[in-house]
Design a protein around this motif. Structure first.
Motif, short mmCIF file in Angstrom:
data_model
loop_
_atom_site.label_atom_id
_atom_site.label_comp_id
_atom_site.label_asym_id
_atom_site.label_seq_id
_atom_site.Cartn_x
_atom_site.Cartn_y
_atom_site.Cartn_z
N THR A 45 -48.81 55.52 67.39
CA THR A 45 -49.21 56.90 67.07
C THR A 45 -49.25 57.16 65.57
O THR A 45 -50.25 57.68 65.07
N PRO A 46 -48.18 56.82 64.81
CA PRO A 46 -48.27 57.07 63.36
C PRO A 46 -49.42 56.30 62.70
O PRO A 46 -50.12 56.86 61.86
N LEU A 47 -49.63 55.07 63.13
CA LEU A 47 -50.72 54.29 62.53
C LEU A 47 -52.07 54.92 62.84
O LEU A 47 -52.92 55.08 61.97
N ARG B 30 -55.31 60.03 76.99
CA ARG B 30 -55.63 58.63 77.22
C ARG B 30 -54.41 57.86 77.71
O ARG B 30 -54.42 57.26 78.77
N SER B 31 -53.33 57.89 76.92
CA SER B 31 -52.19 57.04 77.23
C SER B 31 -51.13 57.76 78.05
O SER B 31 -50.49 57.16 78.90
N GLY B 32 -50.95 59.08 77.78
CA GLY B 32 -49.98 59.84 78.57
C GLY B 32 -50.35 59.78 80.04
O GLY B 32 -49.50 59.55 80.91
N GLN C 136 -49.12 46.49 75.67
CA GLN C 136 -49.17 47.95 75.59
C GLN C 136 -49.69 48.42 74.24
O GLN C 136 -50.43 49.39 74.15
N SER C 137 -49.28 47.73 73.15
CA SER C 137 -49.76 48.14 71.82
C SER C 137 -51.26 48.03 71.75
O SER C 137 -51.94 48.90 71.17
N ASN C 138 -51.79 47.00 72.35
CA ASN C 138 -53.23 46.85 72.40
C ASN C 138 -53.88 47.99 73.16
O ASN C 138 -54.82 48.61 72.70
N LEU C 139 -53.33 48.26 74.35
CA LEU C 139 -53.91 49.30 75.20
C LEU C 139 -53.84 50.66 74.53
O LEU C 139 -54.80 51.41 74.49
N ILE C 140 -52.64 50.97 73.99
CA ILE C 140 -52.41 52.31 73.46
C ILE C 140 -52.98 52.46 72.06
O ILE C 140 -53.58 53.47 71.72
N GLY C 141 -52.81 51.42 71.24
CA GLY C 141 -53.20 51.54 69.84
C GLY C 141 -54.60 51.04 69.55
O GLY C 141 -55.51 51.83 69.26
N VAL C 142 -54.79 49.73 69.67
CA VAL C 142 -56.04 49.13 69.23
C VAL C 142 -57.24 49.70 69.98
O VAL C 142 -58.24 50.09 69.38
N ASN C 143 -57.10 49.82 71.30
CA ASN C 143 -58.23 50.31 72.08
C ASN C 143 -58.57 51.76 71.79
O ASN C 143 -59.66 52.21 72.13
N ALA C 144 -57.63 52.49 71.20
CA ALA C 144 -57.90 53.91 70.94
C ALA C 144 -58.58 54.11 69.58
O ALA C 144 -59.02 55.21 69.27
N PRO D 137 -52.70 64.55 62.82
CA PRO D 137 -51.68 64.35 63.86
C PRO D 137 -52.04 65.03 65.17
O PRO D 137 -51.88 64.44 66.25
N LEU D 138 -52.57 66.26 65.09
CA LEU D 138 -52.82 67.02 66.31
C LEU D 138 -53.93 66.38 67.15
O LEU D 138 -53.77 66.18 68.36
N MET D 139 -55.05 66.05 66.50
CA MET D 139 -56.15 65.46 67.27
C MET D 139 -55.74 64.12 67.87
O MET D 139 -56.03 63.83 69.03
N THR D 140 -55.03 63.32 67.08
CA THR D 140 -54.59 62.03 67.60
C THR D 140 -53.69 62.23 68.82
O THR D 140 -53.84 61.55 69.84
N ALA D 141 -52.76 63.17 68.70
CA ALA D 141 -51.82 63.40 69.80
C ALA D 141 -52.56 63.87 71.05
O ALA D 141 -52.26 63.44 72.16
N ILE D 142 -53.54 64.73 70.87
CA ILE D 142 -54.25 65.24 72.04
C ILE D 142 -55.05 64.11 72.70
O ILE D 142 -55.07 63.98 73.93
#
Ligand SMILES: Nc1ncnc2c1ncn2[C@@H]1O[C@H](COP(=O)(O)OP(=O)(O)OP(=O)(O)O)[C@@H](O)[C@H]1O
Ligand SMILES: [Mg+2]
Lengths: 246, 365
Positions: free
Chosen positions: B263-265, B219-221, B155-163, B209-214
């Motif tokens: 998300t924080p990273l 993407r992941s939500g 999941q970390s790969n999917l959500i973090g690295v790939n983004a 933070p805002l752009m990342t969250a959106i």
């Protein structure tokens, strides 16, 4: 024989639509108990209530002498660990391979090491004649293969009670007989109690000890296969004669 | 040539009455309805009718039923055996009153009340779910029991690295454009160096933070919502429950942890890339020296800016995950249900992220 499941005055609804309307029955230890009834009469619904997935409107369900209606989740889990469930559509986890699906209960509820787990998976898959499908994903299986894989998962932990929702629907007669033989073997060798929803007459003749016949939310008949065959209730006579070759 | 003919009180049908001309037949009857009513009796002669299908039978039955309401009896005559068989097989005359149970429709105010009740029910469920996820989230750190092994890394790969690429690209563009728009104003006051204040603070506190969250909500939500909804609908979650596994622990926790870490990273990454966009404008368009830019940045950036960035990103990560899980678990009704929950989850997550951003913005102001 001890009564392992006791159901009393079970009433269930979906969004206010009455499905089961006062079911009372007992299932005894080490028997094959068949749930019969027309399509859509509530067989799956009854099964899902016995394993605590659905909450009834009223009534009581005792499994291993413990009331499961309104039971705390942890206590229910204790009971479910001793039960295996084969869903009507298999319900294999699509993101895992067949072998990994069978491994889930073993990995989560035992501390066996990987090698041993693999060996157990192989035996169970072999029992349902799916050894070759271990590394396939559920999406790559046929309907009947999914069912057999799900059966392998259901018996992964050698449960005391095995629930099967139409185990042989969609299977050819030979495989279907093989599944029946497997169920009988589990009953004899592991003293399993087996609750089966099925319509297959041949299968019923092979495995049934006792039968409940559901009709319009009521248990029209509860008794042994012999009694069912001799019954003069119209619906049951019809059921056993219509499907037979003459 | 018409295959219907009207003679006094008899309607003569010829050749065929099928799905092709059933509507024409009905129109023909209603065109002649006044003369039928005058006669007060009516028969349909089928002697020359060769073929009829279920649509034809339904059309005849409709005529019979509607004439019956004006108390005119319809007689069917001279049907051949074949036609008569179809008439019997497809007859819809006895159907009326059989149990086609229609769900009762709610009245306007009843519907409104039902919606309101549902809304509060959902809010209640959302809060329960959030509490449940928080509880298991904390417990799960200490006890790995009931969690799926190796799933956190996946999941970390999917959500973090790939983004990383998309988050990087978008933050760079945002930083770049933001600086470009302000650079001109700053230059006309000769306040070139303040571009550093502007971009450093707006990126870390707000845009990063805002752009990342959106991006993550889209993407992941959506991925979380659709995966869980599919599992719900195909009874995979029920199967897990019967294996004495808690779906929250088994399915949700790895995603929750991956979101909490990623998300924080990603946000800090977005902050840095966004500031680099500003840096590019600073040293080219505003002709600042790179050292001046960096010096100024070290001067204006305080720890609080970075903390704001990280705190916001934690809150957004949890909001996005909880919303995705919530809509996934509430899904019902086949493939359409999965689509509906996914859409709802993205829209709600973005909305809640922006509301939360405003609230946090006020708090950290
Ligand atoms: N999730 C649900 N929501 C609403 N109604 C449902 C739901 N599941 C089943 N039902 C209704 O409950 C009744 C019984 O369904 P159930 O699945 O128990 O039938 P069944 O006896 O297992 O039929 P089959 O032999 O076709 O599997 C049906 O009338 C069905 O419409
Ligand atoms: Mg069923």
């Amino acid at each position: 024989m001890e009564k392992i499941i006791k159901i009393k005055d079970l009433i269930t609804e979906y969004d206010g639509r009455r499905i089961l309307d006062g079911i009372t029955l007992d299932i005894k230890e080490n028997e094959v108990f068949i749930i019969l009834g027309g399509s859509g009469c509530g067989k799956t619904t009854l099964l899902k209530h016995i394993i605590g997935l659905l909450k009834p409107v009223s009534g009581s369900i005792e499994v291993f002498d413990q009331e499961i209606v309104g039971m705390e989740e942890e206590d229910l889990d204790e009971i479910l660990m001793k039960c295996g469930v084969l869903f009507q559509n298999g319900a294999l986890l699509n993101s895992l391979s067949v072998g990994e699906n069978v491994a889930i209960p073993l990995e989560q509820h035992s501390n066996l090491d990987r090698e041993l787990i693999n060996r157990i998976i192989e035996t169970k898959l072999n029992l349902v004649e799916l050894a070759h499908a271990m590394y396939l994903s559920p999406a790559e299986l046929s309907g009947g293969m999914k069912k057999r894989a799900a059966l392998a998962r259901a018996i992964a932990l050698d449960p005391l009670i095995l629930f099967c929702d139409e185990p042989s629907a969609g299977l050819d007669p030979i495989t279907s007989k093989a599944i029946d033989d497997l169920l009988l073997q589990l009953k004899r060798q592991l003293n399993m109690t087996i609750v089966v929803v099925t319509h297959e007459l041949a299968s019923i003749h092979r495995i049934a000890d006792r039968i409940v016949f559901l009709d319009q939310g009521k248990a029209l008949f509860v008794g042994t296969l012999k009694e069912a065959l001799a019954s003069d209730i119209k619906e049951i006579r019809e059921f056993f004669t219509v499907g037979r070759f003459e | 040539m018409n295959s219907f003919e009207f003679k006094k009180d008899t309607l003569v049908l010829k050749d065929e009455l099928t799905i092709i001309n059933a509507e024409a037949f009905l129109n023909f009857v209603s065109a002649n309805i006044s003369s039928i009513k005058k006669e007060n009796k009516f028969s349909i002669d089928l002697a020359n009718l060769r073929t009829i299908d279920s649509a034809g039978v339904a059309a005849i039955d409709q005529v019979i039923d509607s004439l019956k309401k004006s108390s005119i009896e319809t007689k069917i005559t001279n049907a051949s055996e074949k036609v008569q068989n179809s008439l019997t097989a497809f007859s819809s005359l006895e159907l009326t009153g059989k149990d086609f149970v229609k769900p009762r429709k709610l009245g306007y105010f009843e519907g409104l009340g039902d919606k309101g009740f549902n809304f509060f029910d959902n809010v209640k469920y959302f809060i329960y779910l959030a509490a449940d996820m928080f509880f298991w989230g904390v417990v799960g750190i200490f006890s790995k029991k009931g969690q799926r092994k190796g799933e956190f890394v996946v999941q970390s790969n999917l959500i973090g690295v790939n983004a990383l690429p998309i988050v990087g690209l978008i933050s760079f563009l945002v930083g770049f454009i933001l600086s470009l728009q302000s650079a001109q104003q700053l230059r006309s006051f000769g306040a070139n160096i303040f571009i550093v204040d502007l971009i450093a603070i707006s990126m870390t506190r707000e845009m990063g933070p805002l752009m990342t969250a959106i991006i993550l909500a889209g993407r992941s939500g959506s991925a979380i919502a659709s995966e869980i909804a599919t599992m719900k609908i195909s009874e995979e979650l029920d199967a897990l429950k019967t294996m004495a596994l808690n779906p929250i622990k088994y399915v949700v926790l790895p995603k929750l942890y991956a979101m909490t870490i990623a998300t924080p990273l990603l946000t800090i990454f977005a902050d840095i890339i966004g500031i680099m966009g500003g840096f590019l404008i600073g040293i080219t368009y505003l002709k600042l020296s790179p050292t001046a830019f960096v010096d100024r940045m070290a001067h204006v950036m305080v720890l609080k800016d970075i903390i704001t960035s990280v705190v916001k990103s934690f809150v957004f990560a949890w909001l996005i995950t909880i919303v995705g899980v919530f809509f996934g678990l509430r899904a019902k009704g086949g493939a359409g249900g999965v689509g509906r929950s996914t859409t709802a989850s993205v829209v709600t997550a973005i909305f809640m992220v922006i509301v939360a951003d405003s609230i946090l913005g006020l708090l950290f102001y």
